[in-house]
Design an enzyme around this catalytic site. Structure first.
Site, PDB file in Angstrom:
ATOM      1  N   ASP A  40       0.673  -0.696  -0.013  1.00 36.61           N
ATOM      2  CA  ASP A  40      -0.111  -0.066  -0.489  1.00 36.61           C
ATOM      3  C   ASP A  40       1.040   1.096   0.283  1.00 36.61           C
ATOM      4  OD1 ASP A  40      -1.853  -1.497  -0.113  1.00 36.61           O
ATOM      5  OD2 ASP A  40      -1.472  -1.493   2.054  1.00 36.61           O
ATOM      6  N   GLU A  54     -10.869  -0.772  -4.906  1.00 37.62           N
ATOM      7  CA  GLU A  54     -10.095  -0.480  -3.922  1.00 37.62           C
ATOM      8  C   GLU A  54      -9.348   0.634  -3.766  1.00 37.62           C
ATOM      9  OE1 GLU A  54      -9.252  -3.377  -1.339  1.00 37.62           O
ATOM     10  OE2 GLU A  54      -7.209  -4.389  -2.723  1.00 37.62           O
ATOM     11  N   GLU A  74      24.067   6.148   5.920  1.00 40.84           N
ATOM     12  CA  GLU A  74      23.098   5.065   6.901  1.00 40.84           C
ATOM     13  C   GLU A  74      22.758   3.691   6.214  1.00 40.84           C
ATOM     14  OE1 GLU A  74      22.678   5.263   9.499  1.00 40.84           O
ATOM     15  OE2 GLU A  74      22.996   7.387   9.747  1.00 40.84           O
ATOM     16  N   GLU A 119      21.226   1.147   6.313  1.00 37.14           N
ATOM     17  CA  GLU A 119      20.042   0.919   5.970  1.00 37.14           C
ATOM     18  C   GLU A 119      19.278   1.393   4.997  1.00 37.14           C
ATOM     19  OE1 GLU A 119      20.963   2.008   9.049  1.00 37.14           O
ATOM     20  OE2 GLU A 119      19.701   3.514   9.633  1.00 37.14           O
ATOM     21  N   ASP A 173      26.035  -0.248  11.208  1.00 36.02           N
ATOM     22  CA  ASP A 173      24.878   1.028  11.624  1.00 36.02           C
ATOM     23  C   ASP A 173      25.418   2.256  10.815  1.00 36.02           C
ATOM     24  OD1 ASP A 173      23.961   3.510  12.504  1.00 36.02           O
ATOM     25  OD2 ASP A 173      25.476   3.412  14.071  1.00 36.02           O
TER      26      ASP A 173
END
Ligand code: FUB
Length: 434
Positions: free
Chosen positions: A27, A190, A313, A315, A429
């Protein structure tokens, strides 16, 4: 190790599909703010069979291919009045006058609203009750909000009917009755996504289930009537569900949607474990939209090169199948579940005249391992190898560095992880080049 590399090359070769691999995301609700794309998503849990959805996630990007994970920015627990322990369904976030409004359907509990001073949160419930809840049915899902040029804001939602209200300027209340559209756009199921562009009103939507494509309708007015003008993406057996989010960004237009392609790397048994993908889309001169093939058959081009000469970062990635992300107690995200043979890809990294050193902040309770820095493929030339040695615990981060040679110009960067342990070599990290 070999199977990890095969999965990577098999799924990454043609398109970046899906955008996020460390979690199941669904979504998509992209928002452009201050030159950055804030991609809010729902979250299918890793062990979901049917819908198992507890929180809402945020990812950011400035180039459409490398995405930074910011973790969960709201959850069912953000609402005191929510009685359900499941049902954090399709949201949308909108900025107005420096505040960020998150419209969250809780399946079977109506639609709530959260507010923050920042797109990263924290998001708080200002009204302590649902903004909308028609208790006689369970149709109150999938809110979409836009503000017209005259300042009037509208919220639309619903499956299988479309409802709308006129929001007040405070964006957390509405005036007048809930209106049900007398006539749905043809093929509507939807997931409405309503916006105005060049004087045309658009409602994109997930088309009749199942499989769902992405259809769209146009109107001369925010209250309709809405005329379906075609498909942005036709229904295909390649995905059972879909759900649009549409933005203009840096001179291009993008449609985001969802599919099961990440889960299909592991299994074709059906579970509600979905993932968000995106494709560039094009408008015709009359405002209609050109139809796209399925996500996997499109190519998502990187908008601008990635700057490695700053704290990045860990991530942040274009592809990281097999990796996971965790949340520090103090806040912030780290990369974990780093196994021998896995790879993290950052696309289109601009090394300019040449990088000299690489530094990574890593933690490991085990013996650690190596990070090989390769260019352009998981088996490409190695420009540096950094050794991560034991730091005493998986929470104790230490910097490790290595020299770099042969990294000039723009290349895809692969961080290839190796170690004697098969699993959980270390946590990461951040990293940077100099
Ligand atoms: O993700 C839960 C529900 O599935 C959404 O609210 C619908 O649009 C469909 O994607």
């Amino acid at each position: 190790m070999l199977s990890g590399l095969l999965a990577l090359t098999a799924t990454c070769a043609m398109a970046q599909d899906p955008l996020i691999q460390t979690k199941y995301t669904a979504d998509p609700a992209p928002m452009v703010y201050n030159d950055t794309i804030y991609l809010y998503t729902t979250h299918d849990e890793d062990d979901a069979g049917n819908f198992k959805m507890l929180d809402w996630l945020l990812y950011t990007s400035t180039d459409m291919v490398n995405w930074t994970d910011h973790g969960a920015v709201a959850s069912l627990k953000s609402f005191d009045w929510v009685e359900r322990d499941n049902g954090a369904w399709a949201l949308q976030v909108l900025e107005r006058n420096g505040k960020f409004y998150m419209y969250c359907p809780i399946h079977g509990n109506g639609i709530g609203v959260l507010v923050s001073d920042s797109p990263y949160g924290p998001f708080k419930d200002p009204i302590g009750k649902p903004l909308v809840w028609q208790r006689e049915h369970w149709e109150d899902i999938d809110p979409t909000v836009f503000v017209d040029d005259d300042g009037q804001a509208y919220m639309y939602w619903g499956n299988p009917n479309v409802y709308y209200v006129k929001l007040n300027d405070d964006m957390i209340s509405y005036s007048g009755e809930v209106v049900k559209l007398a006539k749905n756009p043809e093929h509507y199921q939807e997931g409405p996504w309503t916006y105005k562009r060049n004087g045309h009103y658009y409602m994109a939507f997930a088309s009749t289930c199942c499989p769902e494509g992405i259809g769209y309708a146009m109107s001369d007015s925010p209250t309709g009537p809405w005329t379906t003008r075609g498909y942005i993406m036709r229904p295909t057996a390649k995905t059972r569900g879909n759900h649009p989010g549409i933005i203009d960004y840096k001179g291009k237009s993008y449609v985001f949607g969802l599919n099961y392609d990440l889960m299909h790397i592991d299994t074709y048994k059906h579970h509600e474990r979905r993932s968000v993908s995106a494709a560039e889309m094009h408008y015709n001169a009359d405002g209609t939209i050109q139809e796209l093939p399925y996500f996997k058959e499109t190519t998502l081009k990187q908008i601008e090169p990635f700057n490695p000469y700053r704290r990045v970062e860990a991530e942040t990635m274009a592809w990281g199948y097999g990796l996971k992300t965790g949340v520090f107690d103090k806040g912030g995200i780290y990369v974990t579940h780093v196994d021998n043979g896995e790879t993290l890809l950052v696309r289109g990294v601009d090394f300019g005249q040449g990088a000299k050193t690489f530094t990574v902040s890593a933690a490991t309770a085990k013996q650690g391992g190596l990070i090989l820095l390769r260019l352009d493929s998981p088996t490409g030339p190695v420009v540096g190898t950094v050794k991560v040695t034991p730091t005493g615990s998986a929470d104790t981060y230490r910097l490790s560095s290595c020299d770099i040679s042969g990294a000039t110009g723009v290349h895809d960067l692969y961080l290839c992880f190796m170690g004697e342990a098969v699993q959980d070599l270390f946590n990461l990290d951040y990293w940077m080049f100099k």
